[in-house]
Scaffold this active site. Structure first.
Site, PDB file in Angstrom:
ATOM      1  N   ARG A 171      11.253  30.984  34.871  1.00 34.26           N
ATOM      2  CA  ARG A 171      11.892  30.502  33.136  1.00 34.26           C
ATOM      3  C   ARG A 171      12.157  29.128  33.761  1.00 34.26           C
ATOM      4  O   ARG A 171      12.919  28.958  34.987  1.00 34.26           O
ATOM      5  CB  ARG A 171      12.484  31.464  32.027  1.00 34.26           C
ATOM      6  CG  ARG A 171      12.471  31.018  31.130  1.00 34.26           C
ATOM      7  CD  ARG A 171      13.440  31.848  30.186  1.00 34.26           C
ATOM      8  NE  ARG A 171      14.335  32.497  30.514  1.00 34.26           N
ATOM      9  CZ  ARG A 171      15.991  31.940  30.344  1.00 34.26           C
ATOM     10  NH1 ARG A 171      15.513  30.617  29.321  1.00 34.26           N
ATOM     11  NH2 ARG A 171      16.903  32.466  30.905  1.00 34.26           N
ATOM     12  N   ARG A 195      32.662  42.879  22.983  1.00 40.69           N
ATOM     13  CA  ARG A 195      34.112  42.556  23.155  1.00 40.69           C
ATOM     14  C   ARG A 195      34.381  43.128  21.868  1.00 40.69           C
ATOM     15  O   ARG A 195      34.785  42.414  21.033  1.00 40.69           O
ATOM     16  CB  ARG A 195      34.741  41.583  23.662  1.00 40.69           C
ATOM     17  CG  ARG A 195      33.394  41.316  25.141  1.00 40.69           C
ATOM     18  CD  ARG A 195      35.463  40.370  25.842  1.00 40.69           C
ATOM     19  NE  ARG A 195      34.165  39.793  26.957  1.00 40.69           N
ATOM     20  CZ  ARG A 195      34.667  38.458  27.516  1.00 40.69           C
ATOM     21  NH1 ARG A 195      35.092  37.709  26.293  1.00 40.69           N
ATOM     22  NH2 ARG A 195      33.485  38.235  28.539  1.00 40.69           N
ATOM     23  N   GLU A 244      19.204  20.965  26.266  1.00 34.45           N
ATOM     24  CA  GLU A 244      18.905  22.288  26.669  1.00 34.45           C
ATOM     25  C   GLU A 244      17.408  22.964  26.608  1.00 34.45           C
ATOM     26  O   GLU A 244      18.418  23.500  25.294  1.00 34.45           O
ATOM     27  CB  GLU A 244      19.783  23.023  27.866  1.00 34.45           C
ATOM     28  CG  GLU A 244      19.301  24.340  29.092  1.00 34.45           C
ATOM     29  CD  GLU A 244      20.161  24.673  29.551  1.00 34.45           C
ATOM     30  OE1 GLU A 244      21.323  24.671  29.736  1.00 34.45           O
ATOM     31  OE2 GLU A 244      19.930  26.327  29.659  1.00 34.45           O
ATOM     32  N   ARG A 277      20.835  24.716  23.858  1.00 34.33           N
ATOM     33  CA  ARG A 277      22.176  24.090  23.595  1.00 34.33           C
ATOM     34  C   ARG A 277      22.452  23.091  24.014  1.00 34.33           C
ATOM     35  O   ARG A 277      22.117  22.496  24.873  1.00 34.33           O
ATOM     36  CB  ARG A 277      22.953  25.742  24.937  1.00 34.33           C
ATOM     37  CG  ARG A 277      22.649  25.747  26.578  1.00 34.33           C
ATOM     38  CD  ARG A 277      22.903  26.490  26.984  1.00 34.33           C
ATOM     39  NE  ARG A 277      22.815  26.837  28.066  1.00 34.33           N
ATOM     40  CZ  ARG A 277      22.831  27.611  29.325  1.00 34.33           C
ATOM     41  NH1 ARG A 277      24.467  28.355  29.068  1.00 34.33           N
ATOM     42  NH2 ARG A 277      22.860  27.247  30.738  1.00 34.33           N
ATOM     43  N   ARG A 286      21.804  45.218  27.937  1.00 41.84           N
ATOM     44  CA  ARG A 286      22.395  45.077  27.108  1.00 41.84           C
ATOM     45  C   ARG A 286      22.798  43.347  26.901  1.00 41.84           C
ATOM     46  O   ARG A 286      22.842  42.869  27.213  1.00 41.84           O
ATOM     47  CB  ARG A 286      23.332  45.558  28.005  1.00 41.84           C
ATOM     48  CG  ARG A 286      24.126  45.357  29.874  1.00 41.84           C
ATOM     49  CD  ARG A 286      24.747  46.021  30.347  1.00 41.84           C
ATOM     50  NE  ARG A 286      26.438  45.913  30.426  1.00 41.84           N
ATOM     51  CZ  ARG A 286      26.967  45.084  30.287  1.00 41.84           C
ATOM     52  NH1 ARG A 286      26.416  43.975  31.421  1.00 41.84           N
ATOM     53  NH2 ARG A 286      28.622  44.847  29.935  1.00 41.84           N
ATOM     54  N   ASP A 292      24.271  34.060  41.263  1.00 40.19           N
ATOM     55  CA  ASP A 292      25.553  33.433  41.078  1.00 40.19           C
ATOM     56  C   ASP A 292      25.561  32.768  42.462  1.00 40.19           C
ATOM     57  O   ASP A 292      25.662  33.091  42.721  1.00 40.19           O
ATOM     58  CB  ASP A 292      26.330  33.838  39.658  1.00 40.19           C
ATOM     59  CG  ASP A 292      26.412  34.140  38.614  1.00 40.19           C
ATOM     60  OD1 ASP A 292      25.984  33.197  37.966  1.00 40.19           O
ATOM     61  OD2 ASP A 292      26.884  34.870  37.632  1.00 40.19           O
ATOM     62  N   TYR A 333      18.749  36.488  40.249  1.00 43.47           N
ATOM     63  CA  TYR A 333      18.567  35.033  39.528  1.00 43.47           C
ATOM     64  C   TYR A 333      20.257  35.143  40.475  1.00 43.47           C
ATOM     65  O   TYR A 333      20.788  36.890  40.399  1.00 43.47           O
ATOM     66  CB  TYR A 333      19.161  34.815  38.252  1.00 43.47           C
ATOM     67  CG  TYR A 333      20.559  34.598  37.566  1.00 43.47           C
ATOM     68  CD1 TYR A 333      20.342  33.257  37.496  1.00 43.47           C
ATOM     69  CD2 TYR A 333      21.721  34.804  37.656  1.00 43.47           C
ATOM     70  CE1 TYR A 333      21.247  32.460  37.546  1.00 43.47           C
ATOM     71  CE2 TYR A 333      22.816  33.887  37.907  1.00 43.47           C
ATOM     72  CZ  TYR A 333      22.489  32.140  37.194  1.00 43.47           C
ATOM     73  OH  TYR A 333      23.425  31.764  36.997  1.00 43.47           O
TER      74      TYR A 333
HETATM   75  P1  FDA Z   1      19.058  26.512  45.403  1.00 38.67           P
HETATM   76  O1  FDA Z   1      17.754  26.430  45.015  1.00 38.67           O
HETATM   77  O2  FDA Z   1      20.479  26.366  45.560  1.00 38.67           O
HETATM   78  O3  FDA Z   1      18.335  26.182  46.712  1.00 38.67           O
HETATM   79  C1  FDA Z   1      17.656  26.411  47.573  1.00 38.67           C
HETATM   80  C2  FDA Z   1      16.976  24.640  48.016  1.00 38.67           C
HETATM   81  O4  FDA Z   1      15.594  24.766  48.256  1.00 38.67           O
HETATM   82  C3  FDA Z   1      17.506  23.491  47.284  1.00 38.67           C
HETATM   83  O5  FDA Z   1      17.952  22.559  47.154  1.00 38.67           O
HETATM   84  C4  FDA Z   1      14.785  23.043  47.126  1.00 38.67           C
HETATM   85  O6  FDA Z   1      14.586  21.971  47.012  1.00 38.67           O
HETATM   86  C5  FDA Z   1      14.842  23.553  48.596  1.00 38.67           C
HETATM   87  N1  FDA Z   1      13.548  23.873  48.920  1.00 38.67           N
HETATM   88  C6  FDA Z   1      13.014  24.872  48.353  1.00 38.67           C
HETATM   89  N2  FDA Z   1      11.493  25.111  49.017  1.00 38.67           N
HETATM   90  C7  FDA Z   1      11.339  23.717  49.839  1.00 38.67           C
HETATM   91  C8  FDA Z   1      10.607  23.593  50.918  1.00 38.67           C
HETATM   92  N3  FDA Z   1       9.218  24.105  51.051  1.00 38.67           N
HETATM   93  N4  FDA Z   1      11.037  23.137  51.842  1.00 38.67           N
HETATM   94  C9  FDA Z   1      12.075  21.905  51.993  1.00 38.67           C
HETATM   95  N5  FDA Z   1      13.410  22.840  51.187  1.00 38.67           N
HETATM   96  C10 FDA Z   1      12.793  23.587  50.412  1.00 38.67           C
HETATM   97  N6  FDA Z   1      25.732  29.764  38.958  1.00 38.67           N
HETATM   98  C11 FDA Z   1      27.008  30.434  38.921  1.00 38.67           C
HETATM   99  O7  FDA Z   1      28.046  30.824  39.745  1.00 38.67           O
HETATM  100  N7  FDA Z   1      27.633  29.457  37.935  1.00 38.67           N
HETATM  101  C12 FDA Z   1      26.708  29.145  36.645  1.00 38.67           C
HETATM  102  O8  FDA Z   1      27.475  28.385  35.618  1.00 38.67           O
HETATM  103  C13 FDA Z   1      25.835  28.714  37.581  1.00 38.67           C
HETATM  104  N8  FDA Z   1      24.239  27.516  36.027  1.00 38.67           N
HETATM  105  C14 FDA Z   1      23.370  28.178  36.756  1.00 38.67           C
HETATM  106  C15 FDA Z   1      22.447  26.920  35.687  1.00 38.67           C
HETATM  107  C16 FDA Z   1      21.122  27.140  35.437  1.00 38.67           C
HETATM  108  C17 FDA Z   1      20.783  26.489  34.839  1.00 38.67           C
HETATM  109  C18 FDA Z   1      20.965  27.339  36.702  1.00 38.67           C
HETATM  110  C19 FDA Z   1      18.735  28.219  37.006  1.00 38.67           C
HETATM  111  C20 FDA Z   1      21.572  27.976  37.526  1.00 38.67           C
HETATM  112  C21 FDA Z   1      23.203  28.916  37.967  1.00 38.67           C
HETATM  113  N9  FDA Z   1      23.513  28.808  38.566  1.00 38.67           N
HETATM  114  C22 FDA Z   1      25.342  29.596  38.213  1.00 38.67           C
HETATM  115  C23 FDA Z   1      22.966  29.851  39.690  1.00 38.67           C
HETATM  116  C24 FDA Z   1      23.032  28.311  40.596  1.00 38.67           C
HETATM  117  O9  FDA Z   1      22.951  27.772  40.945  1.00 38.67           O
HETATM  118  C25 FDA Z   1      22.507  29.303  41.973  1.00 38.67           C
HETATM  119  O10 FDA Z   1      23.436  30.667  42.375  1.00 38.67           O
HETATM  120  C26 FDA Z   1      22.770  28.280  43.188  1.00 38.67           C
HETATM  121  O11 FDA Z   1      22.013  27.540  43.047  1.00 38.67           O
HETATM  122  C27 FDA Z   1      22.200  29.277  45.132  1.00 38.67           C
HETATM  123  O12 FDA Z   1      21.869  28.721  45.694  1.00 38.67           O
HETATM  124  P2  FDA Z   1      20.711  29.093  46.679  1.00 38.67           P
HETATM  125  O13 FDA Z   1      21.060  28.122  47.429  1.00 38.67           O
HETATM  126  O14 FDA Z   1      20.344  29.945  47.091  1.00 38.67           O
HETATM  127  O15 FDA Z   1      19.333  28.484  45.942  1.00 38.67           O
END
Ligand code: FDA
Length: 389
Positions: A258, A179, A312, A289, A175, A362, A360
């Site tokens: 990506r 708005r 970015e 952006r 979608r 948040d 994905y």
């Molecule tokens: P996250 O990726 O944060 O943590 C995983 C960890 O595991 C990492 O630190 C990594 O190093 C570690 N790891 C991986 N493999 C490993 C290994 N083999 N050994 C040891 N450690 C390892 N959300 C939101 O609410 N508002 C927002 O504005 C945004 N904006 C945004 C921008 C961009 C560019 C992205 C990509 C994402 C967002 N997000 C967001 C989402 C947000 O980043 C996301 O919700 C959290 O990172 C999720 O947390 P996790 O713990 O799941 O993963």
């Protein structure tokens, strides 16, 4: 073997939420992260020349309508009253996003009422049947009509994927919300704001517990330490938040992602763009952006003659690139099902977070799903947690 009741791989919001809950309920927890800082992708740091907080892995805006998550996160940080708004540059003019009545009327040089704008877009969208769209371009036109699609979606999408939308599958967009009011708040959630002392202070407070040990620069797949997969699997419960395909040595194939590249610059001006996020809809700018971080915290003192901006760029991830957004092609979905079957053969390991589930999420979703895992799945691995009320 590591001396703990629970090993958590990854110190992002998912891993730290599980760690904090388990520690608070008397469990000894070791959290490892292969990066040299905690916090996963929400990590931020203060740029040394200006003291301005920079979100290292892209702008992070906290928002939620989940009352349980809101109550939980407020244990670790207060939030500012920041409200996120995004603008976009198209052909030298700035428009508000998401596409709203203001965007439509500015674009068509009109003063349409909501019903008139709805009728106009419905007529323009009639060029293609949504269900029969064979590529992303046809799908986009079927949702909002050709003029708005070509102005705000076509080139931006091509930059996001480094691929023409005529060659991208229609499923990438389900979608394109429009708005029919002048409301250009980016998020619709009940609660929104930024952590008063920054993301890293918040994340550090979650990990600040006598039962939690955090080990940085420690990769689960590096066999040289006592918290590695080889040393711990089958010996203690593990919550794994790294990439699911990596865990199984890519046996079912590589899931596609990506990635983003960031170019950060300190500029000798007090204010570069007057807002925190400006999108660039056209192909003449290679970036998607520009973030200007001082606008996230207007309540803070920041230099009057300097600012930090971050451009970015977006593309398909390859090799060692950071995985940011799941591409989620039909092949990916099939692969994910195969990995889910393999997960069933690992009863001592729970897979969570954005990388562990290939979704994905948040921040509020990552925290909410970690709270659910703590309540519903972890007690099966740690019987002492069954007493938790
Ligand atoms: P996250 O990726 O944060 O943590 C995983 C960890 O595991 C990492 O630190 C990594 O190093 C570690 N790891 C991986 N493999 C490993 C290994 N083999 N050994 C040891 N450690 C390892 N959300 C939101 O609410 N508002 C927002 O504005 C945004 N904006 C945004 C921008 C961009 C560019 C992205 C990509 C994402 C967002 N997000 C967001 C989402 C947000 O980043 C996301 O919700 C959290 O990172 C999720 O947390 P996790 O713990 O799941 O993963």
């Amino acid at each position: 073997m590591v001396n703990a009741d629970l090993l958590i791989v990854g110190s992002g919001f998912f891993g730290l939420t599980i760690a904090e809950r388990a520690a608070e309920h008397g469990q000894k927890v070791v959290v490892i992260d292969r990066r040299s800082h905690l916090g996963g992708n929400a990590y931020s740091e203060f740029e040394p020349e200006t003291g301005i907080e920079v979100h290292r892995y892209g702008a992070h805006l906290f928002h939620t309508s989940n009352e349980r998550v809101w109550e939980y996160v407020n244990r670790f940080t207060a939030f500012t009253s920041y409200v996120h708004r995004v603008y976009t540059v198209h052909k030298g003019e700035v428009y508000p996003l998401p596409i709203n009545l203001g965007t439509v009327n500015q674009f068509f040089r009109s003063a349409h009422s909501p019903d008139q704008a709805r009728a106009l877009l419905a007529e323009q969208a009639g060029e293609f049947e949504s269900g029969s769209a064979s590529n992303l371009e046809e799908k986009g036109i079927s949702l909002i009509g050709r003029p708005l699609y070509e102005a705000f979606i076509r080139d931006y999408t091509a930059k996001q994927w480094q691929t023409s939308p005529t060659e991208l599958p229609p499923e990438i967009i389900s979608r394109l919300p429009v708005r029919y009011t002048y409301d250009n708040r980016y998020f619709n959630d009940t609660h929104e704001g930024l952590p008063v002392d920054g993301y890293t202070a918040w994340l550090e407070r979650m990990a600040d517990h006598p039962n939690i040990e955090v080990r940085l620069d420690t990769d689960f797949f590096d066999d040289s330490h006592d918290a590695s997969k080889a040393a711990t699997l089958g010996k203690l419960p593990i919550v794994y938040t790294g990439p699911v395909d990596r865990y199984f040595d890519y046996s079912e194939g590589h899931l596609s992602w990506r990635t983003l590249d960031f170019e950060e610059e300190v500029l000798p001006v007090g204010d570069f763009q007057g807002t925190s996020v400006m999108n660039y809809a056209d192909s003449d700018a290679a970036y998607t952006r520009i973030h200007e971080f001082k606008h996230f915290h207007p309540e803070r003192d920041s230099p009057k003659d300097k600012t930090v901006v971050m451009r970015e760029f977006s593309r398909f991830a390859e090799g060692d690139d950071e995985p940011y957004y799941p591409v989620n092609t039909p092949e990916d979905r099939e692969m994910l099902l195969a990995y889910r079957q393999r997960i069933e053969g690992e009863p001592q390991v729970l897979f969570g977070g954005r990388l562990g589930t290939y979704q994905y999420l948040d921040m509020h979703m990552a925290i909410g799903s970690a709270l659910s895992m703590f309540d519903n799945q972890l007690p099966e691995l740690i019987p002492a947690l069954n007493d938790v009320t």
